[in-house]
Scaffold this motif. Structure first.
Motif, PDB file in Angstrom:
ATOM      1  N   UNK A 136      54.352  38.084  67.295  1.00 26.59           N
ATOM      2  CA  UNK A 136      55.632  38.555  66.814  1.00 26.59           C
ATOM      3  C   UNK A 136      55.853  40.028  67.101  1.00 26.59           C
ATOM      4  N   UNK A 137      57.097  40.443  67.003  1.00 24.80           N
ATOM      5  CA  UNK A 137      57.450  41.830  67.307  1.00 24.80           C
ATOM      6  C   UNK A 137      56.759  42.812  66.357  1.00 24.80           C
ATOM      7  N   UNK A 138      56.629  42.413  65.100  1.00 23.49           N
ATOM      8  CA  UNK A 138      55.989  43.293  64.119  1.00 23.49           C
ATOM      9  C   UNK A 138      54.519  43.534  64.462  1.00 23.49           C
ATOM     10  N   UNK A 139      53.830  42.471  64.904  1.00 25.93           N
ATOM     11  CA  UNK A 139      52.419  42.614  65.260  1.00 25.93           C
ATOM     12  C   UNK A 139      52.253  43.440  66.527  1.00 25.93           C
ATOM     13  N   UNK A 140      53.158  43.249  67.485  1.00 23.18           N
ATOM     14  CA  UNK A 140      53.109  44.055  68.705  1.00 23.18           C
ATOM     15  C   UNK A 140      53.276  45.528  68.363  1.00 23.18           C
ATOM     16  N   UNK A 141      54.228  45.821  67.478  1.00 17.43           N
ATOM     17  CA  UNK A 141      54.467  47.209  67.071  1.00 17.43           C
ATOM     18  C   UNK A 141      53.209  47.813  66.459  1.00 17.43           C
ATOM     19  N   UNK A 142      52.492  47.021  65.668  1.00 20.32           N
ATOM     20  CA  UNK A 142      51.264  47.524  65.047  1.00 20.32           C
ATOM     21  C   UNK A 142      50.180  47.781  66.096  1.00 20.32           C
ATOM     22  N   UNK A 143      50.044  46.877  67.060  1.00 23.22           N
ATOM     23  CA  UNK A 143      49.035  47.057  68.110  1.00 23.22           C
ATOM     24  C   UNK A 143      49.344  48.277  68.978  1.00 23.22           C
ATOM     25  N   UNK A 144      50.614  48.510  69.226  1.00 19.75           N
ATOM     26  CA  UNK A 144      51.018  49.611  70.104  1.00 19.75           C
ATOM     27  C   UNK A 144      51.233  50.924  69.363  1.00 19.75           C
ATOM     28  N   UNK A 145      51.203  50.873  68.042  1.00 22.69           N
ATOM     29  CA  UNK A 145      51.471  52.069  67.229  1.00 22.69           C
ATOM     30  C   UNK A 145      52.863  52.637  67.501  1.00 22.69           C
ATOM     31  N   UNK A 146      53.851  51.725  67.526  1.00 32.81           N
ATOM     32  CA  UNK A 146      55.237  52.124  67.757  1.00 32.81           C
ATOM     33  C   UNK A 146      56.112  51.377  66.757  1.00 32.81           C
ATOM     34  N   UNK A 147      57.423  51.621  66.805  1.00 32.90           N
ATOM     35  CA  UNK A 147      58.333  50.860  65.966  1.00 32.90           C
ATOM     36  C   UNK A 147      58.850  49.635  66.723  1.00 32.90           C
ATOM     37  N   UNK A 148      59.518  48.742  66.005  1.00 31.51           N
ATOM     38  CA  UNK A 148      59.959  47.485  66.613  1.00 31.51           C
ATOM     39  C   UNK A 148      61.071  47.697  67.642  1.00 31.51           C
TER      40      UNK A 148
END
Length: 227
Positions: free
Chosen positions: A58-70
């Motif tokens: 999901x977009x939220x998990x990607x944001x966490x992995x990349x250390x960015x916002x959605x």
């Protein structure tokens, strides 16, 4: 070009070769390319199912992995889709995250210029015929179709599609006609309703990725039938 599936006895070597090509390709570019490819490598190494060619996240998990916002995730994933490296396999639904797939063929085409940097043995593995008794299929890039005019966008798009997969191009893309291009959208006409529906369902993102390389302002591809 055929791409060996990273499964079976040769799977670890194939995976390393793909990741090596992506990494060296990133390092040969500017900081923007390096960051984009580092991000997709992070998704591959943490969440990608090589056997099924599925990236379920999901977009939220990607944001966490990349250390960015959605918002950054949305922009970056759109960029990766326009490159043709990633496509939506199943869209997100209530209670279910989106499932993406990687186009390893496009990845290897785009990274082929750095193969000599990795080494002659790498070029040989990617370009030569498979050795007897193995199931490794080389990443051999075939020449694109001749271009009639450098200034004609549709002709250049056709050349990209042919260069990626001549058989697929001959079966599904060859007889498409560009009917209209305006307002960030392009309308293509197929000979029959069946072909229009099939291409829209299975290949619309590939068409959009090819257009994005020639005309980045194109953000949508419509497929209609001549009937």
């Amino acid at each position: 070009m055929q791409v060996a599936k990273p499964v079976g006895l040769n799977a670890p070597a194939i995976k390393y070769d793909i990741l090596s090509a992506m990494t060296v390709h990133a390092l040969s570019g500017d900081k923007h390319r390096q960051r984009s490819i580092l991000r997709i490598i992070a998704l591959i190494t943490t969440r990608y199912n090589w056997r099924a060619n599925e990236l379920s996240i999901g977009r939220e998990e990607i944001a966490r992995l990349w250390s960015v916002n959605e918002r950054t995730v949305k922009r970056e994933m759109s960029k990766l889709r326009s490159m043709g490296w990633i496509a939506v396999k199943r869209p997100a639904a209530r209670g279910r995250v989106a499932v993406y797939e990687l186009d390893l063929k496009q990845v290897m085409i785009d990274t082929s210029e750095v193969w000599p940097t990795i080494g002659a043995d790498f070029v040989a593995r990617m370009s030569d015929s498979p050795e007897p008794g193995t199931n490794v299929v080389p990443f051999k890039v075939k020449p694109p179709a001749p271009e009639e005019s450098d200034g004609d966008i549709w002709t250049q798009v056709q050349a990209i599609l042919h260069g990626r997969d001549p058989e697929l191009w001959a079966s599904w893309f060859r007889h498409l006609i560009e009917a209209e291009r305006a307002g960030g959208a392009v309308t293509l006409v197929a000979p029959s309703r069946f072909e229009a529906d099939y291409i829209h369902r299975n290949w619309s993102e590939r068409l959009l990725a090819a257009y994005s390389r020639i005309a980045p302002e194109i953000r949508k591809v419509r497929i209609e039938s001549s009937g």
